[in-house]
Write a protein that holds these residues in place. Structure first.
Motif, mmCIF file in Angstrom:
data_model
loop_
_atom_site.group_PDB
_atom_site.id
_atom_site.type_symbol
_atom_site.label_atom_id
_atom_site.label_comp_id
_atom_site.label_asym_id
_atom_site.label_seq_id
_atom_site.Cartn_x
_atom_site.Cartn_y
_atom_site.Cartn_z
ATOM 1 N N ALA A 87 34.213 -17.702 7.177
ATOM 2 C CA ALA A 87 35.473 -18.031 7.849
ATOM 3 C C ALA A 87 35.224 -18.870 9.095
ATOM 4 N N LEU A 132 39.438 -14.143 2.066
ATOM 5 C CA LEU A 132 39.567 -13.687 3.445
ATOM 6 C C LEU A 132 40.794 -12.822 3.681
ATOM 7 N N LYS A 180 40.728 -18.645 1.964
ATOM 8 C CA LYS A 180 41.643 -17.729 2.659
ATOM 9 C C LYS A 180 42.500 -16.948 1.669
ATOM 10 N N TYR A 225 39.000 -24.464 2.008
ATOM 11 C CA TYR A 225 39.371 -23.465 3.020
ATOM 12 C C TYR A 225 40.618 -22.712 2.576
ATOM 13 N N GLU A 229 33.070 -13.159 6.752
ATOM 14 C CA GLU A 229 33.480 -13.467 8.117
ATOM 15 C C GLU A 229 32.681 -14.649 8.672
#
Length: 225
Positions: A189, A216, A212, A208, A186
């Motif tokens: 993120a 994530l 994800k 990124y 987290e």
């Protein structure tokens, strides 16, 4: 007797002039649902892949510190992959509270807001939580301010007769390590969203988009909405 375990971990910079983010993650596990099979499978995978069975600690793992010092980066990446699979298989739910340090004049003000947020979160789920005979709160006693905030919030929302406190070491509880893992994800993120990711995030999580897709979104299926 119905019992709920709550494992707590914090992540991010705390205090100091360079502090940016502070997070606290709560991992919820109904003790009636055993995770012994998941633990046994995870440890068997470590043996099969000739990897060290050490407690996961994300920050040192990603930066090659402490128990991971002198450990090849490929080994650390394989350890992370194995633990990620384990965490995803665990029957848990979680919620993370995140704060931007420079939005508060003092640390006390930040923890005051955290306490308010915790009380609100617990109060919204009061009917579910009150169904348990005991709620066991596990925290490694790292930050006195966190400990005080947790005690005050849980006792205000649930009463002292329901909450049982347990000091714990991550090496003794796999779900404490899961809380550490989720907290670091987290935090990552937030860093990606703000273009603050460092070399460690880039090496272990990639872009990124990769982060994800591979990390994530998967773990957030367990996040309490």
């Amino acid at each position: 007797m119905k019992e709920l375990s709550v494992f707590v971990d914090e992540s991010g910079n705390y205090g100091g002039e360079n502090a940016k983010h502070y997070l606290i993650t709560l991992v919820f596990h109904r003790q009636s649902i055993s995770i012994q099979q998941e633990i046994a499978r995870y440890e068997q995978v470590l043996r099969d892949r000739n990897l060290p069975n050490i407690p996961l600690h994300m920050n040192p793992l990603m930066r090659g510190n402490d128990a991971y010092r002198n450990m090849p980066i490929q080994t650390r990446m394989r350890l992370l992959t194995c633990f990620s699979t384990f965490a995803l298989k665990c029957p848990i739910e979680y919620f993370t509270f995140a704060y931007q340090r420079n939005q508060f004049s003092t640390d006390a003000a930040m923890f005051s807001k955290m306490q308010q947020d915790l009380v609100a979160f617990l109060s919204e789920r009061l009917s579910v939580l009150q169904a348990f005979d005991a709620i066991k709160l596990y925290y490694d006693d790292g930050q006195e301010a966190v400990k005080s905030t947790l005690h005050t919030a849980f006792e205000y929302a649930l009463g002292t007769q329901v909450v049982v406190y347990r000091n714990c070491s991550p090496k003794d509880f796999r779900l404490q390590q899961v809380a550490d893992y989720i907290c670091e994800l987290e935090l990552a993120a937030i860093k990606y969203e703000k273009s603050e990711q460092g070399n460690a995030e880039k090496i272990f999580f990639g872009t990124y988009r990769d982060f994800k897709k591979n990390h994530l979104r998967r773990i957030r299926k367990k996040r309490i909405e």
